[in-house]
Design a protein around this motif. Structure first.
Motif, PDB file in Angstrom:
ATOM      1  N   VAL A   7      -6.856   2.859   0.627  1.00 42.49           N
ATOM      2  CA  VAL A   7      -6.713   1.790  -0.362  1.00 42.49           C
ATOM      3  C   VAL A   7      -7.152   0.477   0.269  1.00 42.49           C
ATOM      4  CG1 VAL A   7      -4.891   2.942  -1.684  1.00 42.49           C
ATOM      5  CG2 VAL A   7      -4.261   1.459   0.221  1.00 42.49           C
ATOM      6  N   ARG A   8      -7.555  -0.460  -0.598  1.00 40.80           N
ATOM      7  CA  ARG A   8      -8.004  -1.766  -0.111  1.00 40.80           C
ATOM      8  C   ARG A   8      -7.260  -2.858  -0.866  1.00 40.80           C
ATOM      9  NH1 ARG A   8     -14.061  -2.368   0.768  1.00 40.80           N
ATOM     10  NH2 ARG A   8     -14.174  -1.411  -1.288  1.00 40.80           N
ATOM     11  N   GLN A   9      -6.880  -3.888  -0.118  1.00 38.49           N
ATOM     12  CA  GLN A   9      -6.223  -5.034  -0.741  1.00 38.49           C
ATOM     13  C   GLN A   9      -7.259  -5.875  -1.481  1.00 38.49           C
ATOM     14  OE1 GLN A   9      -4.183  -7.807   1.885  1.00 38.49           O
ATOM     15  NE2 GLN A   9      -2.537  -7.963   0.362  1.00 38.49           N
ATOM     16  N   GLN A  10      -6.898  -6.263  -2.680  1.00 34.93           N
ATOM     17  CA  GLN A  10      -7.775  -7.042  -3.543  1.00 34.93           C
ATOM     18  C   GLN A  10      -7.547  -8.541  -3.316  1.00 34.93           C
ATOM     19  OE1 GLN A  10      -9.994  -5.053  -5.573  1.00 34.93           O
ATOM     20  NE2 GLN A  10      -9.092  -3.715  -4.008  1.00 34.93           N
ATOM     21  N   PRO A  11      -8.453  -9.389  -3.781  1.00 31.24           N
ATOM     22  CA  PRO A  11      -8.292 -10.831  -3.586  1.00 31.24           C
ATOM     23  C   PRO A  11      -6.963 -11.379  -4.115  1.00 31.24           C
ATOM     24  CG  PRO A  11     -10.524 -10.364  -4.287  1.00 31.24           C
ATOM     25  CD  PRO A  11      -9.752  -9.068  -4.388  1.00 31.24           C
ATOM     26  N   GLU A  34      -5.718  -4.509   8.654  1.00 28.47           N
ATOM     27  CA  GLU A  34      -6.278  -5.666   7.948  1.00 28.47           C
ATOM     28  C   GLU A  34      -6.135  -5.483   6.440  1.00 28.47           C
ATOM     29  OE1 GLU A  34     -10.143  -6.347   9.682  1.00 28.47           O
ATOM     30  OE2 GLU A  34      -9.257  -6.880  11.621  1.00 28.47           O
ATOM     31  N   ASN A  35      -7.245  -5.346   5.702  1.00 28.63           N
ATOM     32  CA  ASN A  35      -7.126  -5.262   4.238  1.00 28.63           C
ATOM     33  C   ASN A  35      -7.305  -3.837   3.711  1.00 28.63           C
ATOM     34  OD1 ASN A  35      -9.902  -5.008   4.683  1.00 28.63           O
ATOM     35  ND2 ASN A  35     -10.400  -6.029   2.757  1.00 28.63           N
ATOM     36  N   ILE A  36      -7.185  -2.825   4.590  1.00 29.34           N
ATOM     37  CA  ILE A  36      -7.248  -1.433   4.141  1.00 29.34           C
ATOM     38  C   ILE A  36      -6.043  -0.678   4.692  1.00 29.34           C
ATOM     39  CG2 ILE A  36      -9.758  -1.341   3.891  1.00 29.34           C
ATOM     40  CD1 ILE A  36      -9.834   0.185   6.571  1.00 29.34           C
ATOM     41  N   ALA A  37      -5.760   0.465   4.113  1.00 29.27           N
ATOM     42  CA  ALA A  37      -4.676   1.312   4.610  1.00 29.27           C
ATOM     43  C   ALA A  37      -5.027   2.762   4.318  1.00 29.27           C
ATOM     44  CB  ALA A  37      -3.352   0.940   3.952  1.00 29.27           C
ATOM     45  N   MET A  38      -4.649   3.631   5.249  1.00 29.07           N
ATOM     46  CA  MET A  38      -4.803   5.067   5.071  1.00 29.07           C
ATOM     47  C   MET A  38      -3.440   5.627   4.675  1.00 29.07           C
ATOM     48  SD  MET A  38      -6.268   7.984   7.672  1.00 29.07           S
ATOM     49  CE  MET A  38      -4.996   7.750   8.896  1.00 29.07           C
ATOM     50  N   LEU A  39      -3.445   6.471   3.646  1.00 34.57           N
ATOM     51  CA  LEU A  39      -2.203   7.020   3.113  1.00 34.57           C
ATOM     52  C   LEU A  39      -2.240   8.537   3.125  1.00 34.57           C
ATOM     53  CD1 LEU A  39      -2.032   4.880  -0.155  1.00 34.57           C
ATOM     54  CD2 LEU A  39      -1.006   4.324   2.055  1.00 34.57           C
ATOM     55  N   ARG A  40      -1.064   9.118   3.115  1.00 36.90           N
ATOM     56  CA  ARG A  40      -0.904  10.557   2.912  1.00 36.90           C
ATOM     57  C   ARG A  40       0.360  10.726   2.080  1.00 36.90           C
ATOM     58  NH1 ARG A  40      -2.862  15.250   4.487  1.00 36.90           N
ATOM     59  NH2 ARG A  40      -1.548  17.017   4.993  1.00 36.90           N
ATOM     60  N   ALA A  41       0.282  11.620   1.113  1.00 32.94           N
ATOM     61  CA  ALA A  41       1.425  11.833   0.227  1.00 32.94           C
ATOM     62  C   ALA A  41       1.629  13.307  -0.046  1.00 32.94           C
ATOM     63  CB  ALA A  41       1.213  11.097  -1.090  1.00 32.94           C
ATOM     64  N   HIS A  42       2.818  13.623  -0.489  1.00 38.82           N
ATOM     65  CA  HIS A  42       3.135  14.952  -1.001  1.00 38.82           C
ATOM     66  C   HIS A  42       3.415  14.782  -2.489  1.00 38.82           C
ATOM     67  CE1 HIS A  42       6.095  18.284  -1.883  1.00 38.82           C
ATOM     68  NE2 HIS A  42       4.992  18.924  -1.534  1.00 38.82           N
ATOM     69  N   PHE A  43       2.695  15.554  -3.315  1.00 40.26           N
ATOM     70  CA  PHE A  43       2.933  15.466  -4.753  1.00 40.26           C
ATOM     71  C   PHE A  43       3.475  16.793  -5.272  1.00 40.26           C
ATOM     72  CE2 PHE A  43      -1.332  17.264  -4.684  1.00 40.26           C
ATOM     73  CZ  PHE A  43      -1.300  18.199  -5.704  1.00 40.26           C
ATOM     74  N   PRO A  51       0.807  -1.225   0.000  1.00 41.70           N
ATOM     75  CA  PRO A  51       0.000   0.000   0.000  1.00 41.70           C
ATOM     76  C   PRO A  51       0.839   1.273   0.000  1.00 41.70           C
ATOM     77  CG  PRO A  51      -0.150  -1.108   2.126  1.00 41.70           C
ATOM     78  CD  PRO A  51       0.562  -2.047   1.193  1.00 41.70           C
ATOM     79  N   GLU A  52       2.008   1.240   0.621  1.00 36.01           N
ATOM     80  CA  GLU A  52       2.844   2.439   0.683  1.00 36.01           C
ATOM     81  C   GLU A  52       3.443   2.810  -0.676  1.00 36.01           C
ATOM     82  OE1 GLU A  52       5.431  -1.046   2.132  1.00 36.01           O
ATOM     83  OE2 GLU A  52       3.360  -0.381   2.401  1.00 36.01           O
ATOM     84  N   GLU A  53       3.265   1.954  -1.681  1.00 36.65           N
ATOM     85  CA  GLU A  53       3.759   2.244  -3.033  1.00 36.65           C
ATOM     86  C   GLU A  53       2.669   2.834  -3.936  1.00 36.65           C
ATOM     87  OE1 GLU A  53       5.430  -1.503  -4.259  1.00 36.65           O
ATOM     88  OE2 GLU A  53       7.162  -1.268  -2.922  1.00 36.65           O
ATOM     89  N   MET A  54       1.483   3.032  -3.391  1.00 34.10           N
ATOM     90  CA  MET A  54       0.347   3.482  -4.198  1.00 34.10           C
ATOM     91  C   MET A  54       0.566   4.867  -4.786  1.00 34.10           C
ATOM     92  SD  MET A  54      -2.367   1.907  -4.953  1.00 34.10           S
ATOM     93  CE  MET A  54      -3.760   2.301  -5.969  1.00 34.10           C
ATOM     94  N   ASN A  55       1.094   5.801  -4.001  1.00 34.40           N
ATOM     95  CA  ASN A  55       1.276   7.169  -4.489  1.00 34.40           C
ATOM     96  C   ASN A  55       2.285   7.229  -5.630  1.00 34.40           C
ATOM     97  OD1 ASN A  55       0.859   7.581  -1.169  1.00 34.40           O
ATOM     98  ND2 ASN A  55      -0.533   8.640  -2.537  1.00 34.40           N
TER      99      ASN A  55
END
Length: 134
Positions: free
Chosen positions: A112-116, A81-90, A13-17
């Motif tokens: 974000v949510r983890q998929q199957p 669990e299967n979700i994560a809260m993120l914050r980013a600087h763009f 999840p930390e790679e989403m941004n």
């Protein structure tokens, strides 16, 4: 409408941004939309909620029209669990209508949510997460 598979699926999840910036930099709306669950929520710059890819596709297409180069750095990731809260600087480097360099930047908030299959997708994207909403 189901988005295509992104060029690079997100497995942490930390790679989403960074994945969003890569998709943006590709200039391909399908790569950008592939990072979202079909019924996810996008917060428009006017504060309204755009629910479902079909409702915010145009907003993201307008972002792509800036034809800039984006870097988005994850500031924190709080998994549960299967979700994560993120914050980013763009930071988005582009040009204004007169061709002069323009730098846009801000802080985001996302869920974000983890998929199957183990990958991660946006369910809530708030590109202006640090702005005060009136």
């Amino acid at each position: 409408m189901k988005p295509s598979i992104p060029a690079s699926q997100v497995w942490k999840p930390e790679e989403m941004n960074a994945a969003f910036a890569d998709a943006y930099n590709s200039g391909d709306i399908d790569q950008v939309l592939a990072l979202y669950e079909p019924n996810s929520i996008h917060v428009h710059s006017n504060g309204s909620l755009e629910i479902g890819i079909h409702s915010f596709r145009h907003t993201l297409e307008e972002l792509l029209l800036l034809q800039g180069k984006m870097v988005s750095t994850n500031l924190y990731c709080i998994p549960f669990e299967n979700i994560a809260m993120l914050r980013a600087h763009f930071i988005l480097h582009t040009v204004d209508p007169d061709g002069q360099p323009l730098v846009l930047q801000g802080y985001t908030s996302e869920i974000v949510r983890q998929q199957p299959d183990g990958s991660w997708l946006y369910i809530v994207d708030h590109p202006f997460g640090s702005d005060v909403m009136e």
